[in-house]
Design an enzyme around this catalytic site. Structure first.
Site, PDB file in Angstrom:
ATOM      1  N   GLN A  30       2.020  -6.019  -3.247  1.00 40.30           N
ATOM      2  CA  GLN A  30       2.455  -6.128  -1.851  1.00 40.30           C
ATOM      3  C   GLN A  30       3.748  -5.312  -1.655  1.00 40.30           C
ATOM      4  OE1 GLN A  30       1.385  -9.454  -3.385  1.00 40.30           O
ATOM      5  NE2 GLN A  30      -0.507  -8.453  -2.840  1.00 40.30           N
ATOM      6  N   ASP A  85       0.809  -1.226   0.000  1.00 42.92           N
ATOM      7  CA  ASP A  85       0.000   0.000   0.000  1.00 42.92           C
ATOM      8  C   ASP A  85       0.839   1.272   0.000  1.00 42.92           C
ATOM      9  OD1 ASP A  85      -2.222  -1.648   0.091  1.00 42.92           O
ATOM     10  OD2 ASP A  85      -2.316  -1.618   2.282  1.00 42.92           O
ATOM     11  N   LYS A  89       1.846   2.154  -5.123  1.00 44.18           N
ATOM     12  CA  LYS A  89       2.388   1.622  -6.391  1.00 44.18           C
ATOM     13  C   LYS A  89       1.469   1.936  -7.571  1.00 44.18           C
ATOM     14  CE  LYS A  89       2.348  -2.378  -4.372  1.00 44.18           C
ATOM     15  NZ  LYS A  89       2.073  -2.020  -2.968  1.00 44.18           N
ATOM     16  N   GLY A 120      -4.549  -4.153  -3.820  1.00 41.44           N
ATOM     17  CA  GLY A 120      -5.522  -3.107  -4.148  1.00 41.44           C
ATOM     18  C   GLY A 120      -4.711  -1.889  -4.533  1.00 41.44           C
ATOM     19  N   HIS A 121      -4.653  -1.607  -5.818  1.00 36.78           N
ATOM     20  CA  HIS A 121      -3.827  -0.499  -6.323  1.00 36.78           C
ATOM     21  C   HIS A 121      -4.742   0.634  -6.763  1.00 36.78           C
ATOM     22  CE1 HIS A 121      -0.228  -3.392  -7.206  1.00 36.78           C
ATOM     23  NE2 HIS A 121      -0.630  -3.398  -5.958  1.00 36.78           N
ATOM     24  N   THR A 122      -4.608   1.778  -6.084  1.00 37.79           N
ATOM     25  CA  THR A 122      -5.542   2.888  -6.309  1.00 37.79           C
ATOM     26  C   THR A 122      -5.006   3.911  -7.297  1.00 37.79           C
ATOM     27  OG1 THR A 122      -6.088   2.600  -3.983  1.00 37.79           O
ATOM     28  CG2 THR A 122      -7.027   4.524  -5.082  1.00 37.79           C
ATOM     29  N   LYS A 172      -0.604   4.349  -8.045  1.00 37.77           N
ATOM     30  CA  LYS A 172      -0.534   5.745  -8.485  1.00 37.77           C
ATOM     31  C   LYS A 172       0.701   5.992  -9.351  1.00 37.77           C
ATOM     32  CE  LYS A 172       0.616  10.304  -7.647  1.00 37.77           C
ATOM     33  NZ  LYS A 172       0.514  11.579  -6.989  1.00 37.77           N
ATOM     34  N   ARG A 195      -9.886  -2.633   6.065  1.00 38.89           N
ATOM     35  CA  ARG A 195      -9.397  -2.686   7.454  1.00 38.89           C
ATOM     36  C   ARG A 195      -8.550  -1.448   7.767  1.00 38.89           C
ATOM     37  NH1 ARG A 195      -6.336  -8.374   7.560  1.00 38.89           N
ATOM     38  NH2 ARG A 195      -5.795  -7.676   5.466  1.00 38.89           N
TER      39      ARG A 195
HETATM   40  P1  GDP Z   1      -0.747   0.395  -3.561  1.00 44.86           P
HETATM   41  O1  GDP Z   1      -1.343  -0.881  -3.120  1.00 44.86           O
HETATM   42  O2  GDP Z   1       0.736   0.453  -3.331  1.00 44.86           O
HETATM   43  O3  GDP Z   1      -1.093   0.764  -4.984  1.00 44.86           O
HETATM   44  O4  GDP Z   1      -1.370   1.534  -2.639  1.00 44.86           O
HETATM   45  P2  GDP Z   1      -2.931   1.675  -2.216  1.00 44.86           P
HETATM   46  O5  GDP Z   1      -3.694   2.123  -3.384  1.00 44.86           O
HETATM   47  O6  GDP Z   1      -3.399   0.450  -1.517  1.00 44.86           O
HETATM   48  O7  GDP Z   1      -2.838   2.781  -1.094  1.00 44.86           O
HETATM   49  C1  GDP Z   1      -2.315   4.033  -1.316  1.00 44.86           C
HETATM   50  C2  GDP Z   1      -3.386   5.093  -0.991  1.00 44.86           C
HETATM   51  O8  GDP Z   1      -2.783   6.369  -0.903  1.00 44.86           O
HETATM   52  C3  GDP Z   1      -4.437   5.223  -2.065  1.00 44.86           C
HETATM   53  O9  GDP Z   1      -5.667   5.570  -1.483  1.00 44.86           O
HETATM   54  C4  GDP Z   1      -3.913   6.354  -2.950  1.00 44.86           C
HETATM   55  O10 GDP Z   1      -4.947   7.043  -3.642  1.00 44.86           O
HETATM   56  C5  GDP Z   1      -3.292   7.244  -1.902  1.00 44.86           C
HETATM   57  N1  GDP Z   1      -2.123   8.012  -2.336  1.00 44.86           N
HETATM   58  C6  GDP Z   1      -1.132   7.658  -3.200  1.00 44.86           C
HETATM   59  N2  GDP Z   1      -0.177   8.610  -3.230  1.00 44.86           N
HETATM   60  C7  GDP Z   1      -0.574   9.572  -2.370  1.00 44.86           C
HETATM   61  C8  GDP Z   1       0.020  10.800  -1.931  1.00 44.86           C
HETATM   62  O11 GDP Z   1       1.123  11.183  -2.315  1.00 44.86           O
HETATM   63  N3  GDP Z   1      -0.680  11.530  -1.004  1.00 44.86           N
HETATM   64  C9  GDP Z   1      -1.889  11.119  -0.511  1.00 44.86           C
HETATM   65  N4  GDP Z   1      -2.482  11.884   0.385  1.00 44.86           N
HETATM   66  N5  GDP Z   1      -2.466   9.971  -0.900  1.00 44.86           N
HETATM   67  C10 GDP Z   1      -1.807   9.201  -1.805  1.00 44.86           C
HETATM   68  P1  IMO Z   2      -0.870  -4.136  -2.283  1.00 41.99           P
HETATM   69  O1  IMO Z   2      -0.409  -4.691  -3.610  1.00 41.99           O
HETATM   70  C1  IMO Z   2      -0.966  -4.518   2.063  1.00 41.99           C
HETATM   71  C2  IMO Z   2      -1.004  -8.563   3.683  1.00 41.99           C
HETATM   72  C3  IMO Z   2      -2.260  -9.027   4.409  1.00 41.99           C
HETATM   73  C4  IMO Z   2      -1.662 -10.009   5.386  1.00 41.99           C
HETATM   74  C5  IMO Z   2      -0.537 -10.660   4.583  1.00 41.99           C
HETATM   75  C6  IMO Z   2      -0.908 -11.974   3.942  1.00 41.99           C
HETATM   76  O2  IMO Z   2      -2.171  -3.417  -2.361  1.00 41.99           O
HETATM   77  O3  IMO Z   2       0.208  -3.349  -1.645  1.00 41.99           O
HETATM   78  P2  IMO Z   2      -2.453 -12.675   1.896  1.00 41.99           P
HETATM   79  O4  IMO Z   2      -3.873 -12.346   1.575  1.00 41.99           O
HETATM   80  O5  IMO Z   2      -1.484 -12.221   0.853  1.00 41.99           O
HETATM   81  O6  IMO Z   2      -2.245 -14.107   2.247  1.00 41.99           O
HETATM   82  O7  IMO Z   2      -2.125 -11.836   3.228  1.00 41.99           O
HETATM   83  O8  IMO Z   2      -0.186  -9.726   3.573  1.00 41.99           O
HETATM   84  N1  IMO Z   2      -1.228  -8.069   2.311  1.00 41.99           N
HETATM   85  C7  IMO Z   2      -1.176  -6.785   1.977  1.00 41.99           C
HETATM   86  N2  IMO Z   2      -0.995  -5.679   2.724  1.00 41.99           N
HETATM   87  N3  IMO Z   2      -1.060  -4.407   0.718  1.00 41.99           N
HETATM   88  C8  IMO Z   2      -1.215  -5.500  -0.053  1.00 41.99           C
HETATM   89  O9  IMO Z   2      -1.192  -5.448  -1.401  1.00 41.99           O
HETATM   90  C9  IMO Z   2      -1.307  -6.758   0.568  1.00 41.99           C
HETATM   91  N4  IMO Z   2      -1.480  -8.014   0.114  1.00 41.99           N
HETATM   92  C10 IMO Z   2      -1.410  -8.803   1.189  1.00 41.99           C
HETATM   93  O10 IMO Z   2      -2.904  -7.955   5.051  1.00 41.99           O
HETATM   94  O11 IMO Z   2      -1.070  -9.317   6.457  1.00 41.99           O
HETATM   95 MG    MG Z   3      -2.865  -1.573  -1.836  1.00 42.94          MG
END
Ligand code: GDP
Ligand code: IMO
Ligand code: MG
Length: 422
Positions: free
Chosen positions: A222, A13, A16, A40-42, A18, A301
């Site tokens: 991840q 999270d 990535k 979950g990539h936003t 973005k 969560r």
């Molecule tokens: P990923 O899994 O690595 O793609 O990241 P996620 O999407 O799970 O979580 C990153 C969150 O931070 C998302 O809600 C994005 O929209 C948000 N985000 C990304 N870059 C920034 C930033 O520079 N500032 C803020 N405030 N939010 C960001």
């Molecule tokens: P992105 O790509 C954050 C965490 C779960 C748990 C552990 C194992 O969005 O960054 P799993 O379902 O893979 O067996 O869970 O890894 N986890 C993540 N945490 N971002 C993720 O993906 C994750 N994918 C799995 O919360 O602790």
């Molecule tokens: Mg994510």
């Protein structure tokens, strides 16, 4: 042309999705190499917020081919929902998305086995996303799995039945219920959609692209601290989330890799169980969660929050060969009087800057350095000085330059501090 790899350096999270969306126009191809719908990539653009789970984050960029590589595990149910959503946005996804025949399938019973395994673990549960990731990879390495390409074969149904019968026995043994007909119906609807798609030998496609000098970006899911080998085992995911995973997850040679872009947040988060040395179980941690809206993109969560962990970042840069850093969410820390960084660990009576072998069963405490915070982020050739000091401090401690600074979730909210040759 070489391949660039983009991956997370923390516990996922990092942002990535973005960054991939931002830099995708520099590439011809974006390819996911591991993980599955646990990710979950936003992406945020044109007033929209999209969360991708299986499909690479270059999908909204015209002229960019997106590939789901062999290292990914695919749940046809989630994939169908994603495809339908993207199509509803007017994207001709069939022209842009190729799926590897060798990617393994997540069956409804894998999801149930995930839940059963977590229930059995009780207090020491991993906190998995319950998407069936672990059981699907177990079947892959146990040489029992079904692959996307298998849906093209005549005996797919009987092979599906044989595997789910095995799973049902396991579920009975684990005192868990068997799959219901509804989840099987959804699965086969997803399989039907997958059949209408372009399944490819993605390793051949990618190597052909390499030979024809196309530019490829490998997108990780991840983060390095969740890696099956190098993460905080057993509180990890079940795939290789590091640079090496791009080779096995796409079938590209190690010698083809050039830039490795490591993504981290200006602080640190973790979702699920497991050690987190720089975690803040206090008002400051709460404030980061609030200001950063730190709730899981996949499961909703609340994410655990803490200060940035420098020994962990150094370790992640080492195993990945990171050449460029991207720091995300610096804007979230605006208004903090002071910002902390874990510079060492207290471990077994000593102070160490190196990630210890066992941070799960043995206590590890953070040695925090407090730095001056910043009120705002402004950039006019240089950043405002208090924020610039934080950047220089991190670059010196980690030993890699920060090339990209993200200042908000939107596509445009990015500062390229050092250009990266592509
Ligand atoms: P990923 O899994 O690595 O793609 O990241 P996620 O999407 O799970 O979580 C990153 C969150 O931070 C998302 O809600 C994005 O929209 C948000 N985000 C990304 N870059 C920034 C930033 O520079 N500032 C803020 N405030 N939010 C960001
Ligand atoms: P992105 O790509 C954050 C965490 C779960 C748990 C552990 C194992 O969005 O960054 P799993 O379902 O893979 O067996 O869970 O890894 N986890 C993540 N945490 N971002 C993720 O993906 C994750 N994918 C799995 O919360 O602790
Ligand atoms: Mg994510």
């Amino acid at each position: 042309m070489p391949v660039d790899v983009l991956l997370g350096l923390q516990w996922g999270d990092e942002g990535k999705g973005k960054i991939v969306d931002v830099i995708a126009p520099r590439y011809d191809v974006v390819a996911r190499f591991q993980g599955g719908p646990n990710a979950g990539h936003t992406l945020e653009f044109n007033g929209k917020r999209v969360v991708l789970h299986t499909i690479p984050s270059g999908i909204f960029r015209d002229g960019v081919i997106n590939i789901v590589g062999n290292g990914v595990v695919i749940d046809p149910v989630t994939l169908k929902k994603e495809i339908e959503y993207i199509e509803s946005q007017g994207v001709d996804i069939r022209k842009r998305l190729f799926i590897s025949r060798k990617a393994h399938l997540i069956l409804p019973t894998h999801r149930m086995l995930d839940a059963a395994s977590e229930a059995l673990k009780g207090k020491s549960k991993i906190g998995s996303t319950l998407r069936g990731i672990g059981p699907a990879y177990m079947d892959k390495t146990g040489r029992n799995g079904l692959r996307a390409g298998d849906i093209e074969s005549k005996d797919f149904i009987s092979r599906y039945k044989a595997l789910t019968e095995k799973h049902s026995e396991l579920l009975t043994f684990m005192k868990y219920q068997s799959p219901n007909s509804e989840s099987e119906r959804d699965f086969f609807e997803g399989v039907e959609l997958l059949r209408s798609f372009k399944l490819v030998d993605s390793e051949v496609v990618l190597n052909n692209y390499l030979n024809s000098r196309k530019k490829i970006l490998a997108e990780g899911a991840q983060g390095s601290l969740l890696d099956i080998d190098f993460g905080s085992y057993p509180y990890v995911t079940s795939s290789s989330t590091i640079t090496a995973g791009a080779c096995t997850g796409l079938g590209i040679p190690p010698t083809s890799i050039r830039n490795v872009i490591g993504i981290f947040k200006a602080y640190c988060t973790r979702v699920g169980s497991g050690p987190f040395p720089s975690e803040l179980n206090d008002e400051t941690g709460e404030r980061i969660r609030r200001q950063g809206n730190e709730f899981g993109s996949t499961t909703g969560r609340p994410r655990r929050c803490g200060w940035v962990d420098i020994p962990a970042l150094r370790y992640a840069c080492m195993i990945n060969g990171v050449t460029h850093l991207a720091m995300m969410k610096s804007d979230v820390l605006c208004g903090f009087e002071q910002v902390g960084a874990c510079v060492n660990y207290f471990y077994e009576g000593e102070k160490t800057g190196i990630m210890p072998f066992d941070i799960v069963h043995r206590e590890v405490r953070p040695d925090f350095r407090m730095l001056r915070g910043w009120k705002e982020i402004s950039f006019a050739g240089n950043f405002n000085s208090d924020f610039a000091d934080y950047i220089s401090f991190l670059e010196k401690e980690i030993g890699v330059k920060i090339s990209f600074i993200s200042t908000g979730p939107g596509r445009e909210e990015i500062v390229v501090k050092e250009e990266m040759a592509v």
